[in-house]
Structures are given as C-alpha cells and as structure tokens.
Design an enzyme around this catalytic site. Sequence first.
Site, PDB file in Angstrom:
ATOM      1  CD  GLU A 191      -2.986  -0.362   2.430  1.00 30.37           C
ATOM      2  OE1 GLU A 191      -3.115   0.782   2.869  1.00 30.37           O
ATOM      3  OE2 GLU A 191      -3.444  -1.370   2.991  1.00 30.37           O
ATOM      4  CG  HIS A 213      24.500   6.079  53.067  1.00 35.14           C
ATOM      5  ND1 HIS A 213      25.277   6.609  54.075  1.00 35.14           N
ATOM      6  CD2 HIS A 213      24.115   4.853  53.499  1.00 35.14           C
ATOM      7  CE1 HIS A 213      25.363   5.740  55.073  1.00 35.14           C
ATOM      8  NE2 HIS A 213      24.655   4.660  54.745  1.00 35.14           N
TER       9      HIS A 213
END
Length: 697
Positions: A212, A636
């Site tokens: 297509e 931390h």
Amino acid sequence: MRGIVKEREIEIERGIEMEKNENPRPWEAYHTAYTNAKAGMDGIDKEKVQRVVYDMSKGSKYFENEKRKEDLIKQRIENIRAQCAKLTAADVTHYQKLADRRILELEAARDLSRIWLHVDMDAFYAAVETLSNPSLKGKPVAVGSMSMISTANYEARRYGVRAAMPGFIACKLCPDLIFVPTDFKKYTYYSDLTRKVFEKYDPNFMAASLDEAYLDITHVCNERAITSAEISEELRTSIYEETGLTCSAGVAPNRLLAKVCSDINKPNGQFVLPNDRMAVMTFIASLPIRKIGGIGKVTEHILRDVFEINTCNEMLQKGGLLCAMFSHTTADFFLSVGLGLGRTDAPQFKFRKSMSSERTFSVTDDDALLCQKLAEIAEMLSAEMKKEGLCGRTLTLKLKTASFEVRTRAMTFQNHICSSQDILKYASKLLKAEYPVSLRLIGLRMSHLKEGKVGALSDPRQKTLSHFIMSGDALKNKGDCSSLSSEISYHIVNDTESDFSFDTRETYHSEFRDPLDSNYLPDLDDNSQTFGKSLGQMERILESFSDGTAEKVNAWNMAEFTHKKEQHEESQLLETESSSSGQLNRVNDEANMLNNDAIYSSNQLLFWVDDHKCSLCGIELPQSFVAERQEHFDFHLAERLQNEESGANSKKFKLNQRLITSDATTSQGKRKKHKPPPKDGGQIPIHAFFVKSNQNF
DNA sequence: GGGGAATTATAAC
DNA sequence: TTCCAGTTATAATTCCCC
C-alpha cells in the site's frame, strides 16, 4: 477420517438445534475481526460463514476470552450510556455549542488543494505466489498457516476465507483451500518493483506497508495537464507491466478519503472523488463509519450502540454528544470524519519508537521452558536492534496466558541497553515476578529508543553513527556495523551526541527529519549528561572487560566494583528466584539499586555486606526490605550530596526522581509505601527486621 | 495539577 | 494431523512523585 468429519457435522447440527431453543442465532452475536465486510466477499452466504466460525470457535479458550472482552465492551457501553443520561439540558447545550464551533474551525481549515492517490495491491501475497506458481491460478489460495492466514485470493474469499482468519477455520469453509507459506523475500522484491513506479509519480510517496502507498499527485497532474483519473489509470497499467500484478486505486483530496476510495472498485479498479466540497460531503454522508481507517470493531460497536451512529454524516448530527463523551482528540477525529477531512500535508519522517519480538508456542507452565523461550526472544530482539543500531531505555514484557489474557510488565532504566544479556537479565526479573503462570506467548519490546552506543561496544559488527552516515548505509539501511577499538574512548566520553536516523524504505519516502524540530530533540537530559554518563561509563567499562578490552579504559576501583556488582546481581537473582509473589515495584527497585550502586562506586561503595549490612554505616537491612534499602541509599546519597555540595551544580546530580531524592528531608516519608529512613547511628537489630519481615508474609 | 512511567486496549497490515 | 500471528503506533487511564 470421513466418519469423524460426519460425526462432527452431526454434533454441530445437534448443537445448533439445542441452541435454537434459547437463542436461535447465537453466531450473530459472535463478532470477529474477519466477519465484517471486505472486498471480494459480496454475494457469499454470510450467515453460513458466521455459523461455521462460531461453531469452530465455541467452547475454546479463545472463544471464552472473546466473550470476556465482549462483555467488557458491553460494560463500557453501559457506562457511556449512564454518563449520557446524567447530562443536564445545560450540558447538552454547552457541548452542542462546542461541537458547532469546532465544526466551523475544522471546516475553515479544509484543504482541497492537493490530490492524493492511494494504491492498494490486490490480494498481494496471494497474487505474488500465483505469479511464481501459475498452477495456483483460478484456485482458492491462502497465504499463511493453519493457525493464521495473512491473505486469501479472491477465489478463496468467495468461500468466506480471509486475512486474519485461522487456517483451520478456513479449511472448514473451503475444503479445497490451498495453503502457501509466507515468503517475505518474494513480497519485498515485488514491493520494490511497485515502489520504483510510485517514485516516478511522487518521489516522496508514503509507503504504508509492502502493498500500500499514498502518492501526492498534485504536481504531476498540473505539470502534465491531465486528470487524476488518467494518472491513476496510467500508474496502474505501469505497475501491471512491471510486475504482472493488478492493483486498485483511490483518488481524493486527502489521504483518509483516498484510502476509502481505493476500496470501492476492488480488485483492479479505481475510484476518483473530485476536489469539490459538495462531492466530498455527498460521498461521506452515507458512508458506513467502519470504512474509515481508525474506526475498528470496538469503536463501531460503541458508536452504533450508544449514539446510533452508522454513517459518517451522523457523526456531525451527534457532534454535541461526541464532544461530551469523548476526549478532545477523539471527538475531533470523529467530527473531521463527519466532514470528510483527512491529512493533506507532506508526510513527515517519523522515527521508529519501539521494536519488539514475540512468539506463540504450545501452552506451558514449565519455568525452565519459559526461560528458554524468553532467552530466544531476547536474542532475536537484540539482534534486530543491533542490526538497526538502536538501544532502548524501556523494556516491556508481554505475556499471553493459556486463557488468552494479555499482560504487560515494563521497566525503565537510566541507561539504554541492547545486548541480549541485558535484555534477558531484566526480562527474567519481570517474568519471574509473574510465576507461577501458564503461557502461550512471550514478547519483548524496547522503547525510548536512541541510536545505540552501548551495543557498539558489545557488538563488534556495529558501526558508529558517523560511519553509518559516511558509508551510505543510512540510505540502504543495511548497516553491517563494525566498531573500531580506537573509538571506545570516544564513546565513553561522548554520550551527548545528537540522534539521527534515516528512512527505512519500509515507511516513508519523505525528507529527513528537521533537526530543529523540538519534537525530535536529541536525548540531552540531565541524566544522560551527568549521572547517566557515569553509569553508562561503568556499564561500558564492564562490557569492555568481558570483551577483553579492559586495558583500553582506565577505571577507578574497577576490580572491586566488578566484584560487588556481580555479588549484588547474584543476590538479586536469589531474591527474585525465591520470591513467590509478583512484586513489580520490588523488581524495579532492584534494578534501580543496581544502578545506584554503580553511582556510588565512583567514590566509596555502598553494598550489602553478607547481603544485609551497609558497607558505609553498618546498618543491617535484610534483602526483603527493598524499600528500606532504597531509602537507606537515598539517605547516604543525600548525605554525600550535602558534603560535596556547595559549588557543585546541584543539577549535576539530578537523577531520575523516582529513584533518588536530592536531600535528606525530602526523601523522608514522601513515598507512601516507604518507611522513614533510619536515623543516623540508630541501628535496628537484625532480628527485629526479620521478625518484621515475616509479618509481611 | 503536571509529568513520567506503567498498563491496557484498539487498530492497521 | 493441524486448533486463533507478529509488528508497530497510539490513546486513555491510573499511579506515583514533585
């Protein structure tokens, strides 16, 4: 054999008789993708087809699932109806005004200046097969397998056989049906021949699939001063001469209508809709909505059952309700369909957004077998990605259970990945979180794509971006990529180059993307420039280790990092394997933790000593406390950020917000599921955690 | 409320 | 004998975090 068939037929007859008592025509309610109208299917006994499809499906797991889906749609329809009923008179007036205004705006933007041609090859795969094997001519042919048909020729369609129908049902409808396996090489060859013809009429034509294409023939019509019908006729003849295949064409002022038009005189025909507003409005007025690309089975169902909309014209009549019930995007689409509007602009180049690989197999719940399938799919996907030089940040696992239920599970990383090892590593985590499960399909998809560099290191065949362009492979899209070892350092330090990709000939034949288009800005976010880079570096360094090129990079604390990473991965694996319930967040956290560890590795490592003790402060947190571990890490990190802080650009450490927060206070208690991080020095005895852990199960 | 991530659904070929 | 695919895009919705 004959006896079995006969018995089955009797059984079906008996079943039909029994059902007649309750619902005389149960098959009428069974809608599949292939029971709607399709070219070449006029004049067939639709009821017979529907009945056979129904009988062949009835009672199967597939059928049960379809029923389940159908029920969900019915529920949805009821919900929309209920919403509609709640609308006050004032609401209705408001939305009607909204729709009217929108219709005026859309109408004002109508563009009738372009002439679009949509070409659709007739039963393409089947026609190609017949061309290469003329003995098939005049016989019913299906391309595909017993489980699924890709295309059926017009002879087969007369029996109700069509694309997307399982082969065994097609056999029942047409016992003489000839099956031919798909051969994409052949189709690509013929597709290329057609595209050479398309190019003559529109060098920027847009290929929608192998069979297509959309062509803007405005220029060629004006230049040669002939009608669009003549151009279309000429093009179709030319295609037939070049390939021996017929096609159908539609001409219209926009792509949406051109596609509808190409279906009108199929096969081997054409239909021209003039560039005239009245003609368009007349054409669209009685057109069934299902003919429009984008309106499928479900949308048709909803529009018909809730709003009694069957034709495009009715979209305008019910505009107010559509605006009230649907999103702006959807309502806009419906209204423009009612006006017969569609895209008329030159197709823009679009980047590939995802790449996937999936396979169906006999249902199994065997973990080892599932792992093996997963590994195969990871390998396939990785190979495809490397072929196109891509890597991605989001991995999606798709599962189809024995009962046809589809599930997806996704995770996003800070780094882009493409190696089969990486894909498999994370895919396994996602899959294991679903155990126990009985599956018939596994799929993997990578998205958030960018041109790969990680892969360039792990895959010696992969070329760099510059080589890809310079070699001209970009246009051929067949880059056999080979990375030079001297480029390793380049890749490591440069993580911010622009992304460019090129037309693949499978999609658009338009100009390359405008690099200034803000939609296509390269991946230059903070992550990839700062932390992302260091993470990327670490990953690549590790990869280069495994490639035996360690000497080419100068790592910091490499041996230790490698060891810890392996250790962490091992523990993760154990964790995931021992987990019996699917905890997706946990899996994500684990993946994130891995990356977090990598960040820390540039200075001092955070890892869990003996799998439970923080290497930095000694706090004890067992593996199952994923959230706590994450928060501890955050803690931390925040601590370190504060220490390093000041002059340092805080943006530099801006990580994925879901992973890490930028200071200790904001990280506390923000996530609902998470508990506050432990106070500095306030260690909780390990046994207390284990007690808590057990309570959680 | 904005925005990213995750999940599900729809649609097309 | 066989017993409902594979690939891609996109929209809508929900959840979570800021």
